[in-house]
Scaffold this active site. Structure first.
Site, mmCIF file in Angstrom:
data_model
loop_
_atom_site.group_PDB
_atom_site.id
_atom_site.type_symbol
_atom_site.label_atom_id
_atom_site.label_comp_id
_atom_site.label_asym_id
_atom_site.label_seq_id
_atom_site.Cartn_x
_atom_site.Cartn_y
_atom_site.Cartn_z
ATOM 1 N N ASP A 127 1.023 -1.548 -0.081
ATOM 2 C CA ASP A 127 -0.099 0.401 -0.139
ATOM 3 C C ASP A 127 1.261 0.903 0.410
ATOM 4 O O ASP A 127 1.846 1.640 0.440
ATOM 5 C CB ASP A 127 -0.415 0.095 1.418
ATOM 6 C CG ASP A 127 -1.502 1.157 1.390
ATOM 7 O OD1 ASP A 127 -2.908 1.004 0.943
ATOM 8 O OD2 ASP A 127 -2.322 2.284 0.807
ATOM 9 N N ILE A 128 0.667 2.021 -0.821
ATOM 10 C CA ILE A 128 1.617 3.438 -0.816
ATOM 11 C C ILE A 128 1.456 4.291 -0.107
ATOM 12 O O ILE A 128 2.160 5.591 0.230
ATOM 13 C CB ILE A 128 1.201 3.655 -2.071
ATOM 14 C CG1 ILE A 128 2.494 5.048 -2.797
ATOM 15 C CG2 ILE A 128 0.026 4.584 -2.527
ATOM 16 C CD1 ILE A 128 2.242 5.043 -4.454
ATOM 17 N N GLN A 134 -14.508 2.282 0.620
ATOM 18 C CA GLN A 134 -13.994 2.001 -0.189
ATOM 19 C C GLN A 134 -13.705 3.455 -0.885
ATOM 20 O O GLN A 134 -14.641 4.435 -0.843
ATOM 21 C CB GLN A 134 -14.988 1.260 -1.342
ATOM 22 C CG GLN A 134 -13.656 0.766 -1.874
ATOM 23 C CD GLN A 134 -14.506 -0.539 -3.102
ATOM 24 O OE1 GLN A 134 -15.925 -0.410 -3.008
ATOM 25 N NE2 GLN A 134 -14.032 -1.565 -4.058
ATOM 26 N N HIS A 177 -9.876 -4.986 -2.790
ATOM 27 C CA HIS A 177 -8.816 -5.496 -2.835
ATOM 28 C C HIS A 177 -8.756 -5.998 -0.948
ATOM 29 O O HIS A 177 -9.925 -5.168 -0.293
ATOM 30 C CB HIS A 177 -8.598 -4.052 -2.953
ATOM 31 C CG HIS A 177 -8.294 -3.515 -2.045
ATOM 32 N ND1 HIS A 177 -9.376 -2.427 -2.903
ATOM 33 C CD2 HIS A 177 -8.705 -2.196 -0.908
ATOM 34 C CE1 HIS A 177 -9.829 -1.355 -2.367
ATOM 35 N NE2 HIS A 177 -9.208 -1.501 -1.397
ATOM 36 N N PHE A 178 -8.096 -6.857 -0.512
ATOM 37 C CA PHE A 178 -7.909 -7.109 0.727
ATOM 38 C C PHE A 178 -6.714 -6.303 1.571
ATOM 39 O O PHE A 178 -5.538 -6.455 1.159
ATOM 40 C CB PHE A 178 -8.287 -8.205 1.170
ATOM 41 C CG PHE A 178 -9.153 -9.050 1.067
ATOM 42 C CD1 PHE A 178 -9.989 -9.331 2.324
ATOM 43 C CD2 PHE A 178 -9.380 -9.554 -0.276
ATOM 44 C CE1 PHE A 178 -11.227 -9.652 2.310
ATOM 45 C CE2 PHE A 178 -10.737 -10.031 -0.697
ATOM 46 C CZ PHE A 178 -11.311 -10.174 0.489
ATOM 47 N N HIS A 179 -7.325 -5.350 2.327
ATOM 48 C CA HIS A 179 -5.681 -5.023 2.926
ATOM 49 C C HIS A 179 -5.721 -6.033 4.526
ATOM 50 O O HIS A 179 -6.086 -6.327 5.069
ATOM 51 C CB HIS A 179 -6.202 -3.129 4.224
ATOM 52 C CG HIS A 179 -6.602 -2.131 3.367
ATOM 53 N ND1 HIS A 179 -5.881 -1.534 3.337
ATOM 54 C CD2 HIS A 179 -8.071 -2.078 2.242
ATOM 55 C CE1 HIS A 179 -6.652 -0.124 2.418
ATOM 56 N NE2 HIS A 179 -7.708 -1.257 1.781
HETATM 57 P P1 AMP Z 1 -9.961 1.634 -0.028
HETATM 58 O O1 AMP Z 1 -10.892 1.291 -1.507
HETATM 59 O O2 AMP Z 1 -10.812 2.471 0.832
HETATM 60 O O3 AMP Z 1 -9.428 0.355 0.836
HETATM 61 O O4 AMP Z 1 -8.482 2.092 0.217
HETATM 62 C C1 AMP Z 1 -7.472 2.756 -0.758
HETATM 63 C C2 AMP Z 1 -6.216 1.878 -0.509
HETATM 64 O O5 AMP Z 1 -5.687 2.260 -1.711
HETATM 65 C C3 AMP Z 1 -5.636 3.087 0.227
HETATM 66 O O6 AMP Z 1 -5.071 2.589 1.447
HETATM 67 C C4 AMP Z 1 -4.388 3.791 -0.366
HETATM 68 O O7 AMP Z 1 -3.097 3.837 0.522
HETATM 69 C C5 AMP Z 1 -4.325 2.626 -1.431
HETATM 70 N N1 AMP Z 1 -3.682 2.811 -2.437
HETATM 71 C C6 AMP Z 1 -4.166 4.171 -3.658
HETATM 72 N N2 AMP Z 1 -3.756 3.705 -4.948
HETATM 73 C C7 AMP Z 1 -2.698 3.782 -4.852
HETATM 74 C C8 AMP Z 1 -1.469 2.800 -4.811
HETATM 75 N N3 AMP Z 1 -1.246 3.632 -7.188
HETATM 76 N N4 AMP Z 1 -0.708 1.882 -5.022
HETATM 77 C C9 AMP Z 1 -0.369 1.553 -3.959
HETATM 78 N N5 AMP Z 1 -1.607 1.493 -3.013
HETATM 79 C C10 AMP Z 1 -2.659 2.362 -3.250
#
Ligand code: AMP
Length: 143
Positions: free
Chosen positions: A35-36, A98, A104-106
């Site tokens: 995660d960035i 979201q 996606h799974f964190h």
């Molecule tokens: P969510 O949709 O709330 O689960 O959050 C999206 C997640 O994607 C967040 O934790 C961001 O930090 C992450 N994210 C967004 N863009 C990127 C990217 N280009 N590379 C890696 N992680 C990302």
């Protein structure tokens, strides 16, 4: 009516190689990358390669094929990051938290007394993410 899948979302671009990521693991059905804007050191995202907006539109068989990858990464995050525990988070639609509309799974490593950082930043540079990715890759190789 549920919203449709937007192929221009950032994770779709990562899957197509149009955007970069710090890759951790990949198999036929999944990609795992850092995660960035990590909420913990070693925060990994696991996504299906299939075009799914979130939990509501992925088919049950495709979800079933994805979950072993989530488990594999959770185990590797725990051991590679020397975590005491792991939290999985998965958000659906804006009201559900979201932000990126590709399922996606964190995978979040946790340690007693260490709070998660707030969502939304700051962005961490690839070189720093790579340090943690290397540890998680090593743990995967040892599984
Ligand atoms: P969510 O949709 O709330 O689960 O959050 C999206 C997640 O994607 C967040 O934790 C961001 O930090 C992450 N994210 C967004 N863009 C990127 C990217 N280009 N590379 C890696 N992680 C990302």
């Amino acid at each position: 009516m549920s919203a449709s899948y937007d192929p221009q979302n950032i994770f779709a671009k990562i899957l197509r190689g149009e955007a970069g990521c710090v890759r951790v693991d990949e198999d036929e059905v999944s990609l795992a990358f850092m995660d960035i804007m990590p909420r913990a050191e070693g925060h990994v995202l696991v996504i299906p390669k299939t075009a799914a907006r979130n939990l509501f539109d992925i088919s049950a068989p495709e979800l079933a094929r994805l979950m072993p990858a989530v488990q594999r990464i959770a185990r590797a995050v725990k051991s590679g990051m020397a975590a005491e525990g792991v939290v999985l988070q998965q958000f659906n639609e804006s009201a559900g938290g979201q932000v990126v509309f590709h399922l996606h799974f964190h995978v979040l490593p946790r340690w007693s007394g260490v709070a998660l950082r707030p969502p939304g930043g700051p962005i961490v540079q690839a070189a720093e993410l790579e340090v943690h990715a290397a540890k998680i890759r090593a743990a995967l190789a040892a599984q």
